[in-house]
Every structure is written in structure tokens, then in C-alpha cells.
Scaffold this motif. Structure first.
Motif, short mmCIF file in Angstrom:
data_model
loop_
_atom_site.label_atom_id
_atom_site.label_comp_id
_atom_site.label_asym_id
_atom_site.label_seq_id
_atom_site.Cartn_x
_atom_site.Cartn_y
_atom_site.Cartn_z
N ILE A 16 0.85 -1.18 0.00
CA ILE A 16 0.00 0.00 0.00
C ILE A 16 0.90 1.24 0.00
O ILE A 16 1.97 1.26 0.58
CB ILE A 16 -0.99 0.00 1.18
CG1 ILE A 16 -0.29 -0.04 2.54
CG2 ILE A 16 -1.94 -1.18 1.06
CD1 ILE A 16 -1.25 0.11 3.72
N LYS A 17 0.42 2.28 -0.66
CA LYS A 17 1.25 3.47 -0.88
C LYS A 17 0.35 4.69 -1.07
O LYS A 17 -0.85 4.54 -1.33
CB LYS A 17 2.16 3.25 -2.10
CG LYS A 17 1.40 2.94 -3.40
CD LYS A 17 2.35 2.55 -4.54
CE LYS A 17 1.58 2.33 -5.83
NZ LYS A 17 2.45 1.90 -6.93
N HIS A 18 0.86 5.91 -0.84
CA HIS A 18 2.23 6.36 -0.56
C HIS A 18 2.18 7.06 0.78
O HIS A 18 1.89 8.25 0.84
CB HIS A 18 2.72 7.32 -1.62
CG HIS A 18 2.59 6.82 -3.04
ND1 HIS A 18 1.39 6.86 -3.74
CD2 HIS A 18 3.50 6.27 -3.86
CE1 HIS A 18 1.59 6.37 -4.96
NE2 HIS A 18 2.86 6.00 -5.07
N PHE A 19 2.41 6.33 1.87
CA PHE A 19 2.23 6.80 3.23
C PHE A 19 3.10 8.03 3.51
O PHE A 19 4.27 8.06 3.12
CB PHE A 19 2.61 5.67 4.19
CG PHE A 19 2.29 5.96 5.62
CD1 PHE A 19 1.01 5.75 6.12
CD2 PHE A 19 3.26 6.44 6.47
CE1 PHE A 19 0.71 6.02 7.44
CE2 PHE A 19 2.96 6.72 7.80
CZ PHE A 19 1.68 6.50 8.28
N PRO A 20 2.57 9.02 4.24
CA PRO A 20 1.22 9.13 4.79
C PRO A 20 0.21 9.80 3.85
O PRO A 20 -0.79 10.34 4.32
CB PRO A 20 1.44 9.98 6.05
CG PRO A 20 2.63 10.82 5.75
CD PRO A 20 3.50 10.00 4.83
N GLY A 21 0.46 9.74 2.54
CA GLY A 21 -0.52 10.19 1.56
C GLY A 21 0.00 11.28 0.64
O GLY A 21 0.62 12.24 1.10
N LEU A 22 -0.27 11.11 -0.66
CA LEU A 22 0.10 12.13 -1.64
C LEU A 22 -1.13 12.82 -2.22
O LEU A 22 -1.04 13.51 -3.24
CB LEU A 22 0.93 11.50 -2.78
CG LEU A 22 2.35 11.09 -2.43
CD1 LEU A 22 3.02 10.42 -3.62
CD2 LEU A 22 3.18 12.29 -1.97
N GLY A 23 -2.28 12.66 -1.59
CA GLY A 23 -3.50 13.21 -2.13
C GLY A 23 -3.65 14.72 -1.98
O GLY A 23 -4.48 15.33 -2.65
N ARG A 24 -2.82 15.33 -1.13
CA ARG A 24 -2.97 16.77 -0.88
C ARG A 24 -1.80 17.58 -1.40
O ARG A 24 -1.70 18.77 -1.11
CB ARG A 24 -3.14 17.01 0.63
CG ARG A 24 -4.51 16.61 1.17
CD ARG A 24 -4.44 16.54 2.67
NE ARG A 24 -5.74 16.58 3.30
CZ ARG A 24 -5.99 16.19 4.53
NH1 ARG A 24 -5.00 15.73 5.28
NH2 ARG A 24 -7.20 16.26 5.05
N VAL A 25 -0.89 16.94 -2.13
CA VAL A 25 0.22 17.69 -2.70
C VAL A 25 -0.13 18.10 -4.12
O VAL A 25 -1.11 17.64 -4.70
CB VAL A 25 1.52 16.85 -2.69
CG1 VAL A 25 1.85 16.37 -1.29
CG2 VAL A 25 1.44 15.68 -3.66
N GLN A 26 0.69 18.95 -4.70
CA GLN A 26 0.49 19.33 -6.09
C GLN A 26 1.53 18.68 -7.00
O GLN A 26 1.19 18.05 -7.99
CB GLN A 26 0.53 20.86 -6.24
CG GLN A 26 -0.64 21.55 -5.55
CD GLN A 26 -0.71 23.02 -5.86
OE1 GLN A 26 -0.18 23.51 -6.85
NE2 GLN A 26 -1.37 23.77 -4.98
N GLY A 27 2.82 18.81 -6.66
CA GLY A 27 3.87 18.26 -7.51
C GLY A 27 4.03 16.76 -7.36
O GLY A 27 3.68 16.17 -6.33
N ASN A 28 4.55 16.13 -8.40
CA ASN A 28 4.84 14.71 -8.40
C ASN A 28 6.29 14.52 -7.97
O ASN A 28 7.21 15.02 -8.62
CB ASN A 28 4.63 14.13 -9.81
CG ASN A 28 4.72 12.62 -9.86
OD1 ASN A 28 5.44 12.01 -9.07
ND2 ASN A 28 4.01 12.01 -10.79
N THR A 29 6.52 13.79 -6.87
CA THR A 29 7.87 13.64 -6.33
C THR A 29 8.82 12.91 -7.28
O THR A 29 10.02 12.96 -7.09
CB THR A 29 7.83 12.88 -4.99
OG1 THR A 29 7.11 11.65 -5.17
CG2 THR A 29 7.14 13.72 -3.92
N ASP A 30 8.28 12.22 -8.30
CA ASP A 30 9.15 11.60 -9.29
C ASP A 30 9.87 12.64 -10.15
O ASP A 30 10.97 12.39 -10.64
CB ASP A 30 8.34 10.68 -10.22
CG ASP A 30 7.88 9.41 -9.52
OD1 ASP A 30 8.48 9.05 -8.48
OD2 ASP A 30 6.92 8.79 -10.01
N THR A 75 -1.96 15.59 9.28
CA THR A 75 -1.46 15.51 10.65
C THR A 75 -1.32 14.04 11.05
O THR A 75 -1.76 13.13 10.34
CB THR A 75 -2.43 16.20 11.62
OG1 THR A 75 -3.68 15.50 11.60
CG2 THR A 75 -2.64 17.65 11.23
N ALA A 76 -0.74 13.81 12.20
CA ALA A 76 -0.50 12.44 12.66
C ALA A 76 -1.79 11.72 13.04
O ALA A 76 -1.79 10.49 13.15
CB ALA A 76 0.46 12.45 13.86
#
Length: 360
Positions: free
Chosen positions: A197-211, A222-223
Motif C-alpha cells: 500500500i502506498k504512498h504513506f502518509p498520503g500524496l492526495g494533498r500535494v500538487q507536484g509529483n515527487t518523481d 497531521t498524525a
């Protein structure tokens, strides 16, 4: 010489760990990419010299199932006493569906994107996923790098480059993501296929793609965030691995990328969420987010933070990473114990799926 593990009755994974010397223990932490989906000279060198114990297919492919299976078999043929201590390889792929339908040649079913999977009845999705899992098994793929458990807020799909814009989320609410992610996990497990399962703790609230982009920050999660609920559901459903992202979460640990954060990995994922399986890093080889960090430091910092399996797209990075970890282990007993812990988690996963040999 291998470091003795004091115990009167070692289980099989512990026995295999006890028989490995330090370089081969470190090798079990290396998860190398197959450039162009082939077992080339760089990959063979990483297995022979750095004892890399896991691989993954890196490219989308229209190759038929038989061709993929031939590459998987060639990888497994490299397992020997000299390379991996006789331990077989995790051979992984990102078979999510849609634009990340990694294998779509003859013998593989065309998988819809997660956004469409999320509209299926969960029971039907479980059955479909079992079929996709059986195809992966037939191709020699023994690790599915899915499902995505990220949640993109409603109306934010096009702004969210890594997940929403690629239709990789099961839905725009945590209930749908949880239920359909769990159905996907169950189906894969029905087929005997481990999942990530991925991408902890979540990429749903970012804009850029870390790749492709550096400086990707989630300023909201938050935690104790509700958006962690799908990950908790996936863990409860028996997820074998959790992949940690390389974004920064300013309300959890503003000082580290998640993959290098003891707060994210040790305190939150291991502690509060009680995950005891294998923790993998998102790509620490080619991702733009880590490009300015020396390769050896990436590996050491991830393992020191509590991670287990180091994902690197380019096998040439196995050498500096292994060298750095061995150097640190030789100087720091605490880090050496952390390597042992990480390697044992990987070996327990392999034991569960029959990769430690007949004696296990």
C-alpha cells in the motif's frame, strides 16, 4: 563472519539471517530496478557484488506474459549461495490499472484505472483483483506494488499531479478508498500475491509529483488525520508492505522527507499504526526529490529512520548505498542491529511466500 543471533530455537527466517554475513544482510535491503525491464549487466553486477535481494520492473510494457515470465525466471536463476545466500528474489511490478497498467500485452487483462475500480461493488473488485493477481503470479511477479491508498479531496484531481491527474485514487473520500483498497488487497491475497500500500502518509494533498519535482510539501496532513484511515484499513487487511513517500509533511515532521523521518516511520507507522511488516521507500534512486542527496546517505538515513527495503530505479546506485550501510554498520552497533531487524522483516516476508527454500 555472520553475527550470532542468541536464541535456543530460531525460526526459519532467523536461521537464514544468522547464516548471512553482513554484506548479504545489507543486500536483502536493496530493491533494484530492471532498466528497460531487462536483466542487464548493471543488475547482474548489483546481485553479484552487492547481493541485491529484490528487483522490480521499471517500465510500462506491451510484452506478452511469456516474455515477462522469462525475465522473472532469469532473475530467480541468479539466486545462489554466493549471491543471496540461496534466498530467492522478490520480483515486483506496479500493476495498478489505467495509466499505471504496467503490463498490458498478451496474457494480461486490461485493468481499468482506480477511479473506475472505485465504482465497482467491492466484492466484484475483489474477484477481478484475484484474476489480475493470478496473471502476475503466472508471469513470475511475486510482489504487487499496489494499491494506492491516497485520497484526493473532491475537486482537486487535476491539481494533484501524482494521484488525481492520473486517476490513481479509488475515490474522493476515505470510505471509498478504504473499502476498495481493502477489496483489491483481498483479491491479490486470494491469488497468493503480496501487496504494497502506498504512498504513506498520503500524496492526495500535494500538487507536484515527487518523481519529477523537488520541494513537494503536504501542509495539511497531521498524525491523527482522517486521511490516514485508508492506510489503517489496509494494514488491518494484512498489507505486506507499506511504501513511504518522499514528500515533506510539515504538520508531522517539517525537517525531513517522509522516507527519512523517524517521526513518520518509527513513531507513526510502526508505533501509532502498529504496522509490523516491511516498510519500503518510494524510489530513492531517480526521484527528483532526493537527487541532491548522496546515494549512500539516502540509504543510511532511510534505514536509520526505521525503513527496511530501499527502492532504487537504477542498479548502479546499489554499490554506493551498500558501501555506506556497511561502513555505518561497522562503526555503529545500533545501526548494525537496525540492518538485522530490517533484513529479518524482509526474510519473514519471503518466508511467508515460499522464497526461503525447501527447508522453510
Amino acid at each position: 563472519m555472520p553475527t550470532p543471533i542468541p536464541s535456543a530455537e530460531l525460526d526459519c527466517a532467523q536461521q537464514r539471517l544468522a547464516a548471512l554475513d553482513e554484506p548479504r544482510r545489507v543486500g536483502q535491503l536493496l530493491w533494484i530496478g530492471l532498466r528497460d525491464n531487462q536483466l542487464g549487466p548493471e543488475e547482474q553486477t548489483a546481485v553479484r557484488d552487492q547481493h541485491a535481494g529484490s528487483v522490480w520492473f521499471t517500465e510500462l510494457s506491451s510484452a506478452p506474459l511469456e516474455q515477462v515470465r522469462a525475465v522473472s525466471a532469469a532473475v530467480q536463476a541468479l539466486a545462489s549461495a554466493e549471491t543471496t545466500g540461496g534466498i530467492q528474489f522478490l520480483v515486483a511490478a506496479n500493476q495498478e490499472g489505467g495509466q499505471i497498467d504496467q503490463f498490458h500485452g498478451a496474457g494480461f487483462t486490461a485493468i481499468p484505472p482506480a477511479s473506475e475500480q472505485g465504482r465497482l461493488d467491492p466484492a466484484r473488485l475483489r474477484g477481478e483483483a484475484a484474476g489480475w493477481g493470478r496473471e502476475l503470479r503466472a508471469a513470475g511477479i511475486n510482489l504487487e506494488v499496489a494499491p494506492v491508498m491516497d485520497t484526493v479531496p473532491p475537486g482537486q484531481d487535476e491539481r494533484n499531479q501524482p494521484i488525481g491527474a492520473l486517476h490513481r485514487a479509488f475515490g474522493g473520500d476515505t470510505t471509498t478508498v478504504s473499502s476498495h483498497g481493502v477489496a483489491f488487497i483481498q483479491g491479490m491475497h486470494d491469488a497468493g500475491e503480496p501487496v504494497t500500500i502506498k504512498h504513506f502518509p498520503g500524496l492526495g494533498r500535494v500538487q507536484g509529483n515527487t518523481d519529477f519535482a523537488a520541494g513537494v510539501v503536504d501542509p495539511e496532513t497531521t498524525a491523527d488525520d482522517p486521511y490516514l484511515e485508508p492506510f489503517a484499513a489496509g494494514i488491518a487487511a494484512g498489507a505486506d508492505l507499506v511504501m513511504v513517500s518522499t514528500a515533506t509533511y510539515s504538520k508531522i515532521d517539517p525537517d525531513h522527507l517522509a522516507a527519512f523521518s523517524p517521526v513518520v516511520i518509527h513513531d507513526l507507522l510502526r508505533g501509532r499504526m502498529a504496522f509490523s511488516g516491511v516498510i519500503a521507500a518510494d524510489d530513492l534512486g531517480a526521484a527528483a526529490e532526493v537527487a541532491g542527496i548522496p546515494a549512500g546517505r539516502r540509504a543510511v538515513d532511510f534505514v536509520a529512520a526505521g525503513g527496511d527495503l530501499i527502492d532504487i530505479k537504477y542498479a548502479a546506485l546499489a554499490a554506493p548505498m551498500a558501501e555506506a550501510m556497511l561502513a555505518r554498520a561497522g562503526q555503529d552497533a545500533g545501526f548494525r542491529a537496525r540492518v538485522d531487524d530490517a533484513a529479518l522483516r524482509v526474510l519473514r516476508l519471503k518466508q511467508r511466500y515460499g522464497l526461503l527454500g525447501r527447508s522453510c
